[in-house]
Design an enzyme around this catalytic site. Structure first.
Site, mmCIF file in Angstrom:
data_model
loop_
_atom_site.group_PDB
_atom_site.id
_atom_site.type_symbol
_atom_site.label_atom_id
_atom_site.label_comp_id
_atom_site.label_asym_id
_atom_site.label_seq_id
_atom_site.Cartn_x
_atom_site.Cartn_y
_atom_site.Cartn_z
ATOM 1 N N ASP A 269 51.100 73.130 8.254
ATOM 2 C CA ASP A 269 51.754 72.537 9.481
ATOM 3 C C ASP A 269 50.479 71.989 10.035
ATOM 4 O OD1 ASP A 269 53.187 71.998 11.447
ATOM 5 O OD2 ASP A 269 54.016 74.081 11.892
HETATM 6 C C1 BGC Z 1 55.838 71.699 13.598
HETATM 7 C C2 BGC Z 1 56.436 71.263 12.263
HETATM 8 C C3 BGC Z 1 56.547 69.637 12.271
HETATM 9 C C4 BGC Z 1 54.814 69.236 12.428
HETATM 10 C C5 BGC Z 1 54.637 67.616 12.577
HETATM 11 C C6 BGC Z 1 54.493 71.062 13.900
HETATM 12 O O1 BGC Z 1 53.976 71.223 15.207
HETATM 13 O O2 BGC Z 1 55.617 73.187 13.646
HETATM 14 O O3 BGC Z 1 57.564 71.561 12.154
HETATM 15 O O4 BGC Z 1 56.881 69.281 10.981
HETATM 16 O O5 BGC Z 1 54.568 69.497 13.880
HETATM 17 O O6 BGC Z 1 55.419 67.249 13.586
#
Ligand code: BGC
Length: 733
Positions: A269
């Site tokens: 993530d």
């Molecule tokens: C989220 C993800 C997301 C990523 C990119 C993170 O903060 O938890 O679900 O895909 O950001 O935006």
């Protein structure tokens, strides 16, 4: 993005030139040749890369891309959020919008609405739609679906996910992934694992026993991998048993890659990687979202230095690069991407279908709905949510919508010229600062309520569009409680007191408490956040142009105190650690065990027609261990066409270990014309009877009696029959 499109065009041109040459078959490298196997293409490309180039493929080079291999004419691997459409362009190195005019997308309904359709084929159509738009936007990987289990109704991201049941979430995710990946775009199932709240999401250390892990929190991911063949997976922010999920060897190496045979790539993530050693050894393949300079990311320079010093091997690098290449090649990263399409009539109609089929009719006393537009002269539409747009909200899953039809607009249009529509805002949801800030106290605006009551009194029907917004259903923070935040309880009660034809349309991504007024209104429709066509879908449902067929993918408890995490005080953790004390007792498994009456149970949802179940037959087979063939009839006994979600629950009798009262193990959405009867058959394989035995680390389908329950919801079982599993079967994941 421009440069990637440019390089693809050049590539297309050079391939075209080569195809007219007679020596084409000798010069085309295997990795570019779609007629050879994916494995061979990956191996071939790997041998052509320098260590530097390999390192460039396993960490971000902008917020949403890797470096690519310019020397070979290979562009970056482009990623984008998310589960509800292709997100607007940012950056490249900031979160600020890029300010483009070509980055709109069709707003699909949110994940929990999709889950409420209980229709994996429709999930596939949803996935295809986003896949098509991803191609148009030049993306290789779409960051969704999200399948984290609803452990508490307060989780800010419940709206993005697929509800409380591992089997339902898994099957819906499989449909979505198959549809999306069929377009040549990779899905990325997320967030693995135990990411069930936003409070302290970056640091909380999640602790649970093995049985809970395997039976509740892993199965949807396992289905995505083994049935959906998902090409990528995102590690969660939180820790699991003391180690960050993105560096967690147990989760990533042992379970995901070894036991489940996952061949795709694991990405972090955004900012979820915390060290070079943890990332290298813990099973992470692609580090995303670590603050720049990118060359200093854990899997960039420091990993390269570790290889040069002999701390890490080239094999460790090659393993990660191979997984990235597999996804790059499978998503047309080394050849010409199909053009894709955007905002087509078909995309719009898929959005509408999901919004219609995912809306859940929770109450409909005295056949209040559908509205008989031929007889009604006046309707009051009340509620600020009727006149809002939601698609851009919620953070990473928000999108810049081509258009979004608010409920007020859709309804007014559908009601036509003959019905007088009066609008009153009724309430205003107070702004909420995100990320852990307390919510403002509910503000009851008595003037707005007075105006709404006057409008309701003067109209034959009152439709109150109530609910939350993405200040509440959002990434980054959880809700402080389960209540409506803006004096809506008072509003609904006041309106219902003057108009007995009061319909509540609930716009929220998770359950809210309804006790203050549920007994006072005759009809309630839960519509979640319905995307581009939300207003049209709601209008068609309320007027009967569409017949509701959604079913709840989560329990709606009467009050927060009834929830398992409140009972066990196991949320949101203490001193950075969270013990999942409720274990398997999540969602209906808890309410069933406690014999607690929820406001609305898991699997519940009404229709404008009625269905009758009959002739259950359950036959056991010895082949492949054990399987049960479940067959029954379902008939549409009402006056209009409609779809019923038939649900099959398995209840273990006399097991040697504690088992949930019943567990969903099969379902089907059956479309029936009025008067029509269909024979439904479902196969339950041995896994439908199994529990996870932590001591032996094996699944056990124990011999003995099981009740097969067939019903219209988890609390409305229509048919049941017992079956005997003749001998105990044990198996590994
Ligand atoms: C989220 C993800 C997301 C990523 C990119 C993170 O903060 O938890 O679900 O895909 O950001 O935006």
């Amino acid at each position: 993005m421009n440069s990637s499109r440019g390089s693809r065009c050049l590539l297309a041109a050079s391939i075209f030139c080569l195809t007219v040459s007679p020596t084409f078959s000798q010069v085309i490298p295997s990795f570019r040749d779609p007629s050879v196997s994916l494995d061979t293409r990956v191996k071939d490309l790997l041998t052509r890369l320098t260590t530097e180039e390999k390192l460039g493929l396993i960490h971000g080079a902008s917020k949403f891309s890797t470096a690519g291999v310019p020397r070979l004419g290979i562009g970056p691997l482009w990623m984008s959020d998310g589960p509800h459409g292709v997100r607007e362009e940012i950056g490249p190195d900031t979160w600020n919008a890029a300010g483009r005019t070509d980055d709109f997308s069709t707003a699909m309904p949110v994940g929990i609405c999709l889950a409420s359709t209980w229709d994996p084929d429709l999930a596939a159509a949803d996935g295809r739609t986003i896949g098509q738009e991803a191609l148009w936007r030049g993306k290789n990987i779409m960051l969704g679906p999200g399948v984290n289990i609803m452990r508490t109704p307060l989780n800010g991201r419940n709206f993005e996910y697929m509800g409380e049941d591992p089997y339902l979430a898994g099957q819906m995710a499989v449909g979505f992934i198959q549809g999306q990946q069929g377009e040549g775009v990779a899905s990325c199932v997320k967030h693995f694992a135990g990411n069930n709240q936003e409070i302290q999401r970056n640091s909380i250390d999640v602790q649970m026993d093995d049985r809970t892990l395997y039976e509740i929190y892993l199965p949807a991911f396992k289905a995505a991998v083994q049935q959906g063949h998902v090409l990528s997976l995102m590690g969660a922010y939180n820790k699991f048993r003391g180690t960050y999920c993105c560096e967690n060897s147990l989760l990533l190496n042992s379970i995901l890659k070894k036991d489940w045979g996952f061949q795709g790539l694991v990405m972090s993530d955004w900012g979820g990687a915390h060290s070079t050693d943890g990332s290298v050894r813990g099973g992470l393949d692609l580090e995303m979202g670590t603050e720049g300079p990118y060359g200093k990311n854990y899997l960039a320079g420091p990993f390269g230095a570790g290889i040069a010093a002999g701390t890490y091997s080239i094999d460790q690098l090659d393993e990660k690069v191979s997984r990235v290449l597999r996804v790059l090649i499978a998503t047309h990263g080394v050849d010409v991407k199909p053009a894709g399409s955007y905002n087509t009539r078909q995309h719009q109609m898929t959005a509408r279908k999901v919004a219609e089929d995912g809306s859940v009719l929770l109450k409909n006393d005295r056949a209040t709905l559908p509205l008989n537009t031929a007889k009604i002269h006046s309707v009051a539409i009340i509620g600020s949510n009727a006149n809002q747009k939601f698609a851009s909200g919620g953070m990473s899953s928000g999108i810049k919508a081509f258009y979004e039809v608010p409920i007020l607009e859709g309804l007014t249009r559908e009601l036509g010229d003959k019905v007088t529509v009066t609008y009153a805002a009724g309430y205003r949801i107070p702004r909420r600062m995100r990320r852990g800030q307390p919510s403002p106290a509910p503000v009851v605006d008595h003037d707005l309520i007075r105006q709404a009551v006057a409008a309701a009194r003067a109209s034959e029907f009152a439709i109150i569009v109530a609910g939350l917004n993405h200040d509440y259903d959002t990434e980054g923070s959880d809700r402080p409680n389960m209540k409506l935040p803006a004096g809506e309880d008072e509003l609904i009660a006041a309106v219902a007191a003057v108009n007995k034809h009061t319909v509540v349309v609930m716009v929220s991504g998770s359950p809210v408490e309804m006790g203050a007024w549920i007994g006072k209104v005759p009809a309630v429709l839960q519509t979640w956040y319905g995307g581009a066509e939300s207003g049209n879908a709601v209008a068609r449902l309320l007027t009967g142009a569409a017949n509701p067929s959604g079913k709840l993918p989560c329990t709606f408890p009467k009050r927060l105190e009834d929830t398992p995490t409140s009972h066990f005080k196991s949320y949101p953790g203490a001193n950075g650690v969270e013990h999942y004390e409720e274990g398997l007792k999540v969602g209906y498994r808890w309410y069933d065990d406690q014999k607690l009456e929820p406001e609305f149970p898991f699997g519940f949802g009404l229709s404008y027609t009625t269905f009758a179940y009959s002739n259950l037959d359950v036959t056991g087979y010895q082949e492949h261990g054990f399987a049960a063939h479940v067959q029954f009839d379902v008939a549409n006994t009402g006056k209009i066409d409609g779809a019923e979600v038939v649900q099959v629950y398995v209840s273990a009798k006399g097991s040697s270990v504690w088992r949930p009262v019943q567990e969903l193990k099969g379902f089907k959405k059956v479309l029936l014309a009025r008067g029509q009867t269909a024979s439904v058959s479902l196969l339950l394989d041995f896994s439908a009877f199994a529990y996870y035995d932590s001591a032996s680390q094996m699944w056990v389908s124990e011999k003995g009696e099981y009740e097969i329950r067939v019903g219209s919801s988890s609390r409305d079982i229509r048919l049941q029959k017992s079956i005997n599993v003749p001998q105990t079967l044990r198996y590994h994941d």
